[in-house]
Design an enzyme around this catalytic site. Structure first.
Site, PDB file in Angstrom:
ATOM      1  N   ASP A 119      -2.504  -3.837  -3.518  1.00  0.00           N
ATOM      2  CA  ASP A 119      -3.212  -4.715  -4.458  1.00  0.00           C
ATOM      3  C   ASP A 119      -2.346  -5.159  -5.637  1.00  0.00           C
ATOM      4  O   ASP A 119      -2.804  -5.917  -6.486  1.00  0.00           O
ATOM      5  CB  ASP A 119      -4.491  -4.021  -4.970  1.00  0.00           C
ATOM      6  CG  ASP A 119      -4.189  -2.719  -5.705  1.00  0.00           C
ATOM      7  OD1 ASP A 119      -3.002  -2.373  -5.862  1.00  0.00           O
ATOM      8  OD2 ASP A 119      -5.154  -2.045  -6.117  1.00  0.00           O
ATOM      9  N   GLY A 120      -1.113  -4.663  -5.700  1.00  0.00           N
ATOM     10  CA  GLY A 120      -0.222  -5.074  -6.785  1.00  0.00           C
ATOM     11  C   GLY A 120      -0.561  -4.442  -8.123  1.00  0.00           C
ATOM     12  O   GLY A 120       0.020  -4.795  -9.148  1.00  0.00           O
ATOM     13  N   ASP A 246      15.119   3.672  -1.572  1.00  0.00           N
ATOM     14  CA  ASP A 246      14.657   2.602  -2.468  1.00  0.00           C
ATOM     15  C   ASP A 246      14.387   3.143  -3.869  1.00  0.00           C
ATOM     16  O   ASP A 246      14.188   2.373  -4.799  1.00  0.00           O
ATOM     17  CB  ASP A 246      13.403   1.925  -1.913  1.00  0.00           C
ATOM     18  CG  ASP A 246      12.328   2.928  -1.525  1.00  0.00           C
ATOM     19  OD1 ASP A 246      12.602   3.763  -0.654  1.00  0.00           O
ATOM     20  OD2 ASP A 246      11.232   2.893  -2.109  1.00  0.00           O
TER      21      ASP A 246
HETATM   22  P1  AMP Z   1       6.948   3.681  -4.394  1.00  0.00           P
HETATM   23  O1  AMP Z   1       6.384   4.804  -3.606  1.00  0.00           O
HETATM   24  O2  AMP Z   1       6.299   3.517  -5.748  1.00  0.00           O
HETATM   25  O3  AMP Z   1       8.430   3.708  -4.467  1.00  0.00           O
HETATM   26  O4  AMP Z   1       6.536   2.365  -3.618  1.00  0.00           O
HETATM   27  C1  AMP Z   1       6.992   2.066  -2.326  1.00  0.00           C
HETATM   28  C2  AMP Z   1       6.739   0.616  -2.025  1.00  0.00           C
HETATM   29  O5  AMP Z   1       5.342   0.325  -2.050  1.00  0.00           O
HETATM   30  C3  AMP Z   1       7.383  -0.334  -3.022  1.00  0.00           C
HETATM   31  O6  AMP Z   1       7.817  -1.458  -2.303  1.00  0.00           O
HETATM   32  C4  AMP Z   1       6.237  -0.682  -3.936  1.00  0.00           C
HETATM   33  O7  AMP Z   1       6.418  -1.914  -4.579  1.00  0.00           O
HETATM   34  C5  AMP Z   1       5.069  -0.726  -2.964  1.00  0.00           C
HETATM   35  N1  AMP Z   1       3.775  -0.450  -3.635  1.00  0.00           N
HETATM   36  C6  AMP Z   1       3.352   0.709  -4.183  1.00  0.00           C
HETATM   37  N2  AMP Z   1       2.119   0.578  -4.688  1.00  0.00           N
HETATM   38  C7  AMP Z   1       1.718  -0.697  -4.458  1.00  0.00           C
HETATM   39  C8  AMP Z   1       0.533  -1.462  -4.740  1.00  0.00           C
HETATM   40  N3  AMP Z   1      -0.511  -0.937  -5.361  1.00  0.00           N
HETATM   41  N4  AMP Z   1       0.524  -2.752  -4.346  1.00  0.00           N
HETATM   42  C9  AMP Z   1       1.574  -3.302  -3.715  1.00  0.00           C
HETATM   43  N5  AMP Z   1       2.692  -2.652  -3.413  1.00  0.00           N
HETATM   44  C10 AMP Z   1       2.791  -1.373  -3.783  1.00  0.00           C
HETATM   45 MG    MG Z   2       9.822   2.890  -5.418  1.00  0.00          MG
END
Ligand code: AMP
Ligand code: MG
Length: 476
Positions: A119-120, A246
């Site tokens: 949901d961003g 990442d």
């Molecule tokens: P992270 O675990 O925070 O490193 O996130 C892993 C991936 O999921 C990254 O590409 C984030 O941008 C994406 N992501 C995490 N939470 C959301 C969200 N609520 N909406 C869209 N993308 C998300």
């Molecule tokens: Mg990340």
């Protein structure tokens, strides 16, 4: 003159980002604003007007003349290659400081082309958590992304249940990750990798520009930075929780505060992340994972290391092979410092290992142990009743006084061992108060954690059994 720079978009290929403005939010309120950081970065003047600051940092208003973007990247998540990108983050632009360019990024500011089914958005709770822990890590003298602000909104965010939304303004030396290089190598277009390499070196390590093999030189320095970073995490008992490629910044900063936590009782296999069922990212496995992540980085760089594939691999391996020994050396030096051993010798490694073995066996609090070892206390008194510990203790006393004074040894311990860390139970308690509308406990803890080496701070005690049921979560 526009105060936000956009070198990332200006210098890098279009495959590495998408133009994306933040999605407006309802009823934004500035809950946290890091005045000191704003001053330090020289941007305080742009946020002096409260309404403007709220507009910019909620994403409801775009900085005039700016060109916000979402960055593309890939990454190995739990060992598996995935196409990712900023799914809920938007880079507003870069700020020129006397330490170089710094990114200003909004996290939780709406969907981007990389959101997939997400949901961003982010919850107010998790953005407060990132603010608190990243600022604490900074105060512990560990490289990290910083937090400039948290804005709360009344727009609902669903995570199993309804939450208030939050937007964090993250400050980073850059958001270039190992995963950015993986994207350029495997999902980008011809030439992307080389352009990214040049940009990264110019931005972070300009001294490498004239090296005969810049890609190899970058691998070397990123390896060095990761080594220092992980040694620091192990020094304070930090468990990142999701060391996917990442989430590895080329700058060497701690990045992505998702399921991270601090260890209380010492045990090398400590894990809090709900999804890390195999303990891949457990406390003492972090150096192994850093090494693995570096090998992924090396692999992405191969075509730039040498046109000949076999030669490139051989050169990369020669660099990577230095990691285990280099890490071990830096690790024991740091542990020796924790023990206040000013003049360290090889056999101190046994002292470190045998001490840690006892701590693990008795589940002794890692932070309090080192504090009390220096200034005394009930915990140490009780341990000294055990023959095995008392034997260790007398060896330690000799080692720390080897060719130096007690005062010097104590000073080394005081600067290496924090008295206060963001204890899980304290973090949870102040976040619960915060989401119920009382920010007072949050501010009090934030202030304590701003000077974690201060002997005036009370020693922290963990409620019995708290850790047993404690779990942390990704992307909350
Ligand atoms: P992270 O675990 O925070 O490193 O996130 C892993 C991936 O999921 C990254 O590409 C984030 O941008 C994406 N992501 C995490 N939470 C959301 C969200 N609520 N909406 C869209 N993308 C998300
Ligand atoms: Mg990340």
């Amino acid at each position: 003159m526009a105060w936000l720079k956009h070198t990332y978009a200006a210098q890098l290929p279009a495959s590495l980002y998408s133009e994306q403005v933040p999605e407006p939010v309802g009823n934004p309120a500035m809950v946290l604003y890091n005045e000191a950081l704003a001053e330090d970065m020289g941007v305080a003047g742009h946020f002096e007007d409260e309404q403007k600051a709220l507009g910019y940092l909620s994403g409801n208003e775009t900085v005039p003349g700016s060109q916000p973007i979402a960055q593309a990247y890939a990454g190995h998540q739990f060992g598996h290659f995935t196409r990712l990108g900023d799914g809920r983050a938007i880079l507003l632009g870069e700020v020129k400081t006397n330490r170089g360019l710094y990114d200003l990024q909004l996290k939780g500011s709406g969907q981007t082309p990389y959101s997939r089914r997400g949901d961003g958005r982010a919850t107010f709770y998790s953005m407060l958590r990132e603010y608190l822990i990243s600022e604490a890590i900074h105060a512990l003298h560990i490289p990290t992304t910083r937090s400039l602000a948290v804005v709360k909104t009344t727009d609902p965010v669903y995570r199993e249940q309804l939450h208030e939304g939050g937007i964090l303004t993250r400050v980073a030396a850059s958001h270039i990750r190992v995963g950015t290089f993986e994207y350029a190598r495997f999902l980008g277009e011809a030439g992307d990798l080389e352009t990214l390499l040049e940009y990264t070196i110019e931005r972070h390590y300009p001294a490498l520009m004239d090296r005969p093999n810049p890609a190899l030189a970058l691998l070397e320095i990123v390896m060095q930075k990761q080594k220092e970073l992980i040694v620091n995490w192990l020094r304070v008992g930090f468990i990142h929780g999701v060391m996917n490629t990442d989430n590895v910044a080329i700058s060497g900063e701690t990045i992505d505060y998702g399921p991270c936590a601090f260890m209380n009782a010492y045990h090398p296999r400590t894990v809090f992340s709900s999804i890390d069922t195999q303990g891949r990212y457990a406390f003492a496995n972090q150096p192994n994972i850093a090494y693995w992540n570096l090998s992924v980085f090396a692999n992405a760089l191969l075509p730039l290391i040498d046109e000949d594939e076999a030669a490139a691999s051989a050169k990369a391996e020669e660099v990577l092979d230095q990691f285990p020994e280099g890490f071990t050396k830096a690790y024991f030096e740091m542990m020796g410092n924790k023990l206040g051993i000013v003049n360290q010798v090889e056999e101190d490694r046994d002292l470190v290992n045998s001490g840690l073995k006892l701590l693990a066996e008795w589940r002794v609090d890692y932070t309090n142990f080192f504090t009390e070892l220096r200034r005394g206390g009930d915990l140490i008194n009780k341990l000294r009743e055990e023959v095995a510990f008392e034997n260790w203790y007398s060896k330690w006393e000799k080692a720390r006084l080897r060719g130096t004074s007690l005062a010097e040894s104590e000073a080394l311990m005081a600067q290496t061992n924090p008295v206060a860390i963001p204890r899980n139970h304290l973090v949870e308690a102040v976040l619960q108060s915060a989401v119920s509308g009382d920010m007072q406990p949050f501010h009090k803890l934030l202030e304590e954690l701003a000077s974690p080496y201060d002997d005036a701070l009370p020693q922290q005690t963990v409620p019995a059994g708290f850790d047993a049921g404690y779990q942390t979560f990704c992307g909350t």
